[in-house]
Design an enzyme around this catalytic site. Structure first.
Site, PDB file in Angstrom:
ATOM      1  N   ILE B  54      11.577  19.742  19.792  1.00 18.05           N
ATOM      2  CA  ILE B  54      10.561  20.692  19.336  1.00 18.05           C
ATOM      3  C   ILE B  54       9.406  20.847  20.307  1.00 18.05           C
ATOM      4  O   ILE B  54       8.523  21.661  20.096  1.00 18.05           O
ATOM      5  CB  ILE B  54      10.005  20.314  17.937  1.00 18.05           C
ATOM      6  CG1 ILE B  54       9.614  18.843  17.899  1.00 18.05           C
ATOM      7  CG2 ILE B  54      11.018  20.636  16.857  1.00 18.05           C
ATOM      8  CD1 ILE B  54       8.941  18.436  16.607  1.00 18.05           C
ATOM      9  N   GLU B  56       7.741  19.781  24.545  1.00 19.91           N
ATOM     10  CA  GLU B  56       7.729  18.913  25.701  1.00 19.91           C
ATOM     11  C   GLU B  56       6.444  19.099  26.463  1.00 19.91           C
ATOM     12  O   GLU B  56       5.767  20.116  26.350  1.00 19.91           O
ATOM     13  CB  GLU B  56       8.928  19.176  26.595  1.00 19.91           C
ATOM     14  CG  GLU B  56       8.927  20.514  27.288  1.00 19.91           C
ATOM     15  CD  GLU B  56      10.192  20.664  28.118  1.00 19.91           C
ATOM     16  OE1 GLU B  56      11.175  21.174  27.568  1.00 19.91           O
ATOM     17  OE2 GLU B  56      10.193  20.267  29.285  1.00 19.91           O
ATOM     18  N   THR B  58       3.597  16.978  29.517  1.00 18.64           N
ATOM     19  CA  THR B  58       3.429  16.061  30.645  1.00 18.64           C
ATOM     20  C   THR B  58       3.898  14.653  30.318  1.00 18.64           C
ATOM     21  O   THR B  58       4.341  13.927  31.185  1.00 18.64           O
ATOM     22  CB  THR B  58       1.942  15.984  31.044  1.00 18.64           C
ATOM     23  OG1 THR B  58       1.198  16.760  30.112  1.00 18.64           O
ATOM     24  CG2 THR B  58       1.751  16.512  32.427  1.00 18.64           C
ATOM     25  N   TYR B  59       3.776  14.269  29.043  1.00 17.22           N
ATOM     26  CA  TYR B  59       4.099  12.887  28.710  1.00 17.22           C
ATOM     27  C   TYR B  59       5.559  12.666  28.381  1.00 17.22           C
ATOM     28  O   TYR B  59       6.036  11.555  28.408  1.00 17.22           O
ATOM     29  CB  TYR B  59       3.265  12.431  27.514  1.00 17.22           C
ATOM     30  CG  TYR B  59       1.817  12.536  27.786  1.00 17.22           C
ATOM     31  CD1 TYR B  59       1.301  11.973  28.955  1.00 17.22           C
ATOM     32  CD2 TYR B  59       0.978  13.201  26.927  1.00 17.22           C
ATOM     33  CE1 TYR B  59      -0.035  12.083  29.231  1.00 17.22           C
ATOM     34  CE2 TYR B  59      -0.366  13.311  27.210  1.00 17.22           C
ATOM     35  CZ  TYR B  59      -0.868  12.748  28.363  1.00 17.22           C
ATOM     36  OH  TYR B  59      -2.189  12.859  28.645  1.00 17.22           O
ATOM     37  N   VAL B  62       9.292  15.862  22.542  1.00 16.13           N
ATOM     38  CA  VAL B  62       9.146  15.597  21.120  1.00 16.13           C
ATOM     39  C   VAL B  62      10.384  16.128  20.398  1.00 16.13           C
ATOM     40  O   VAL B  62      10.817  17.253  20.643  1.00 16.13           O
ATOM     41  CB  VAL B  62       7.880  16.261  20.542  1.00 16.13           C
ATOM     42  CG1 VAL B  62       7.693  15.828  19.091  1.00 16.13           C
ATOM     43  CG2 VAL B  62       6.657  15.887  21.358  1.00 16.13           C
ATOM     44  N   LYS B  80       8.306  11.213  19.400  1.00 12.89           N
ATOM     45  CA  LYS B  80       7.737  11.538  20.698  1.00 12.89           C
ATOM     46  C   LYS B  80       8.263  10.538  21.709  1.00 12.89           C
ATOM     47  O   LYS B  80       8.063   9.335  21.565  1.00 12.89           O
ATOM     48  CB  LYS B  80       6.216  11.436  20.575  1.00 12.89           C
ATOM     49  CG  LYS B  80       5.432  11.830  21.799  1.00 12.89           C
ATOM     50  CD  LYS B  80       3.973  11.955  21.394  1.00 12.89           C
ATOM     51  CE  LYS B  80       3.052  12.148  22.564  1.00 12.89           C
ATOM     52  NZ  LYS B  80       1.663  12.349  22.132  1.00 12.89           N
ATOM     53  N   ASP B 179      -9.189  15.363  23.771  1.00 13.76           N
ATOM     54  CA  ASP B 179      -8.241  16.424  24.116  1.00 13.76           C
ATOM     55  C   ASP B 179      -7.942  17.300  22.906  1.00 13.76           C
ATOM     56  O   ASP B 179      -6.799  17.662  22.662  1.00 13.76           O
ATOM     57  CB  ASP B 179      -6.952  15.801  24.679  1.00 13.76           C
ATOM     58  CG  ASP B 179      -6.067  16.841  25.357  1.00 13.76           C
ATOM     59  OD1 ASP B 179      -6.594  17.899  25.752  1.00 13.76           O
ATOM     60  OD2 ASP B 179      -4.852  16.611  25.479  1.00 13.76           O
TER      61      ASP B 179
END
Lengths: 329, 498
Positions: B54, B56, B58-59, B62, B80, B179
């Site tokens: 569902i 995506e 930088t980290y 998901v 995640k 953030d």
């Protein structure tokens, strides 16, 4: 700092003395069972952070007399004490702040509530706890840097990182008494009123920090909240520096916090913390030698064949690290 | 303090390991299913039915999954997956930080971490959260692009109140999010918690006490549109006021359906001066002055003034015009207090919750999506799910050229409006079920290195195909795509990050 009252530290990692005894007992038992079953106790931790039980040794049952003897709970305790001192040494050499040292120490203590030193080499765990503490406290040091500083293989640090987080159940925010000491000192400033107390308080603060260093090496951090550890440190420093009437000071703190705790209960906790510090024992050279010999045989690295087999099996473990493991005190 | 040593409460049972035995389990070698191939799922994964990807960023990625355990069967879970950090740096610090913060907090308006899994194959961490069907980014977009009508005032107020409520909790626990932006503000879909706001994505969050490094030092790129002016001007210290600025921006965006300060981002050098972003702010709010903001003079970028921003003269501000609010309204009053230049004068979350705006009709409610007065309820689309990826998403495919083609088969399909949900179990083959317009962001995710993990043709692939085979297949497909000039979605307004 996030609130201690609602923290995992308070909810999950402050025990009663009996709970601690039970945990040490259980970890010791597990290691002994492993030893009986596999003839060796050391867990293999691979580069992917997974770990496994030792390979059953062919001659494990053949020769009952040569079977390694497990460490007693007291011997395990000595081993942890030795490496906790090492941990402080390493942190001092790197000039890490107190907070990191305390965090690493608490990680180390919590880790060995779940495991025995027979299962995971405390040297590796100590270094990885320091590495993890740096990461969590945002004082990032690369594993390579850390490894270099103490001439150890850094891959080993990385191998152990995940199993440490896992053993700590990812409860990584810990509360060290140093900040509480600061808070209590500033309360003391108000309490004293006059400004000419400031240099004296400065000295008291420094002395209390050293006192906390000592407390951190005992089991007290697993038994008491950081605020009480800080007060115990302040109280014993105050006995030397004689800055305030400590009982009156405690009363003023309790009334300030509308605490329902009675002063006698608090004093009792402080006394208990003091007695942990007093009864702290560092192993003698002779003890260490003896324990290390036993440990090595538990780890199954006494014979040449064994160490070779290990090296072959885990290619991530460099030759250097396994050699050092053999030479470690 | 003053706390007696309360005995350890029970383990919250949160952390699950990959396949490692706990220490009282005397199984021998647990390594066997570690080195499993792609079609051999790790043990922990077998407690979930994977639905698809569902999101995506930088980290990492998901995924949407459903639990199989009998007592919670079918419960939706967002998983995640964190990418492994740089070589030699061990476990991803972002993942660790997010986990350690989430372990300490618990609030209705903060996303709930239900499990942590370790995938030993690539030492990556999987965080399992309660799944939220919507987020403010999608809600705003739906209104802007589909409904062509503003968001119901009750909904705006309820969303804002709950956002502030969660934020007040975080701030009183000394946590700054850092953030906040619409895509990080989730809203629960159908169910007991329908319409409840959940603040998510704590990868950048910090506890006040820890020394705060600048965002760029952490090697992280975040949207600048919600960044507070003191940060843009080089302030070294984050305070909770930076979150309140972001809330102000989000409030305005809920009202107007477009970002309030849509500055063009300067990408290099590291931590560059974002002139355009400040310019956009000043144009709306007017020139900041030392009278209004005394500490302005100490901010590095203002002081150095290399790009002569001091010299610009911006007219008096017309914020109310931008957001179409009467000057005298409570809503405008609250918004302007959130967008106060001086962080020390900016309204706090606690103060904002007490603001007049929340005491006048319509009063905010728990279910932000369904107004109590029986007004028309907007059916927000469910989250698009890419059913063609495996949990191992990134690992099974090497990152290659960024994918530039869109999904070629989805054009005519209607987005499902939450009616049927995605009850079909585990679509492995056949057409991916969900191919609404929203499929594009994932395919087009322009983040470097992430595009390659996708299946550009949206063509379903069998599990168990080797990574190499899949890779080859994808490359062929890409070439074919390019050659035939198929597909191609218009670029997204904004790369989506989760």
């Amino acid at each position: 700092m996030a609130d201690f009252q609602t923290s995992t530290h308070r909810a999950k990692w402050i025990f009663t003395p009996q709970q601690l005894v039970d945990k040490y007992e259980a970890a010791n038992q597990t290691a002994i069972q492993t030893l009986e079953k596999y003839g060796s106790t050391l867990m293999e931790v691979d580069a992917d952070g997974s770990f496994s039980y030792p390979e059953p040794q062919v001659n494990a049952n053949a020769d009952k007399h040569s079977r390694p003897k497990p460490l007693s709970i007291e011997e395990e305790q000595f081993m942890r004490v030795f490496y906790e001192n090492k941990l402080q040494e390493v942190c001092n050499n790197f000039h890490f702040p107190h907070k990191i040292q305390a965090t690493a120490l608490i990680y180390f203590k919590r880790f060995y509530l779940v495991w025995s030193v027979m299962q995971h080499h405390p040297k590796n765990i100590m270094l990885t706890c320091i590495y993890a503490a740096c990461k969590i406290e945002e004082n990032h040091v690369s594993a390579e840097e850390l490894g270099k500083g103490i001439s150890q293989d850094h891959q080993m640090i990385l191998n152990y990182e995940m199993i440490i987080y896992q053993s700590l159940e990812f409860d990584l925010i810990v509360y060290a008494p140093y900040r509480s000491v600061e808070g209590f000192i500033s309360v003391m400033e108000e309490f004293c009123g006059e400004n000419d107390h400031l240099p004296v308080l400065q000295n008291l603060h420094e002395a209390a920090k050293m006192e906390v260093d000592k407390i951190m090496l005992t089991d007290a951090p697993l038994l008491f909240p950081p605020g009480q550890l800080a007060l115990a440190a302040l109280r014993s420093s105050n006995e030397v520096h004689r800055v305030v009437d400590f009982e009156r000071y405690l009363m003023s703190i309790l009334s300030r916090q509308n605490s329902t705790d009675s002063i006698s209960k608090l004093v009792q906790s402080l006394n208990e913390i003091d007695s942990w510090v007093r009864s702290y024992k560092f192993p003698s050279e002779k003890d260490l030698k003896h324990i290390n010999r036993k440990l090595k045989s538990c780890w199954g690295i006494s014979s040449h064949d064994e160490s070779k087999k290990r090296e072959k099996k885990s290619k991530h473990k460099s030759k250097k690290s396994s050699n050092e493991a053999e030479n470690m005190p | 303090m003053g706390d007696g040593s309360s005995g350890g409460g029970g383990n919250r049972g949160l952390v699950a390991s990959g396949n490692s035995n706990s220490n009282n389990n005397n199984n021998s070698n647990s390594n066997s299913n570690n080195s499993s191939s792609n079609n051999n799922k790790p043990q922990w994964l077998q407690q979930y039915d994977l639905i698809g990807k569902i999101g995506e960023g930088t980290y990492g990625l998901v995924f949407l999954a459903r639990t199989k355990s009998p007592n919670n069967r079918g419960k939706s879970i967002a998983i995640k997956k964190f990418k492994q950090s740089k070589d030699g740096d061990g476990v991803s610090p972002t993942a660790i930080r997010e986990i350690m913060l989430l372990r300490e907090i618990s609030h209705e308006n903060v996303v709930k971490l239900v499990n942590v899994h370790i995938n030993h194959v690539d030492m990556s961490l999987y965080l399992a959260f309660d799944y939220a069907e919507h987020d403010l980014y999608e809600i705003i977009r739906h209104h802007r692009d589909k409904v062509n009508q503003g968001i119901n005032p009750y909904t705006v107020k309820s969303l804002l109140w709950q956002l502030l409520n969660g934020l007040n909790y975080l701030h009183s626990n000394w946590i700054i999010h850092r953030d906040l932006k619409p895509s990080n503000i989730l809203v629960m879909g159908d169910g007991e918690e329908q319409g409840v706001v959940k603040i998510a994505d704590f990868g950048l969050a910090r506890i006040y006490q820890a020394p705060l490094k600048s965002l760029s030092e952490n090697g992280v790129v975040v949207t600048i549109w919600y960044r507070a002016p003191e940060l843009l001007l080089g302030a070294k210290h984050y305070t909770s006021a930076v979150d309140m600025w972001a809330v102000g921006c989000i409030f305005a965006e809920l009202l107007t359906l477009k970002p309030l300060f849509q500055g063009a981002e300067v990408k290099a050098p590291p931590n560059p001066f974002q002139l355009d972003q400040l310019d956009k702010i000043f144009k709306v709010l007017g020139h900041p002055t030392l009278e209004k903001w005394p500490t302005l003079a100490n901010l590095p970028h203002w002081q150095q003034d290399l790009q002569h921003i001091q010299g610009h003269k911006y007219d008096n501000h017309g914020l109310h015009g931008f957001v179409h609010l009467p000057l005298k309204s409570a809503a405008y009053d609250l918004l302007s207090k959130m967008l106060e230049y001086d962080p020390r004068k900016r309204i706090t979350a606690a103060q904002a919750l007490e603001h007049e705006y929340f005491r006048v009709e319509p009063l905010p409610g728990r279910n932000a999506l369904v107004p109590p007065q029986g007004e028309k309820v907007v059916n927000y689309p469910t989250r698009p799910v890419d059913t063609t990826t495996d949990f191992e998403g990134t690992t099974s495919l090497q990152p290659s050229q960024p994918v530039s083609s869109g999904n070629t088969v989805s054009g005519s399909m209607q987005p499902a409006h939450g009616v049927t949900g995605r009850s079909v179990p585990r679509p492995l083959l056949g057409m991916p079920r969900m191919q609404p317009q929203g499929m594009a962001p994932y395919n087009l995710a322009s983040q470097a290195g992430m595009g390659g993990g996708m299946n550009p043709g949206g063509i379903p692939m069998q599990r168990g195909v080797s990574a190499h085979q899949q890779q080859q297949f994808l490359q062929q497909l890409r070439r074919k795509d390019a050659g035939m000039g198929m597909g191609g979605y218009p670029p997204q307004q904004k790369p989506r990050r989760m």
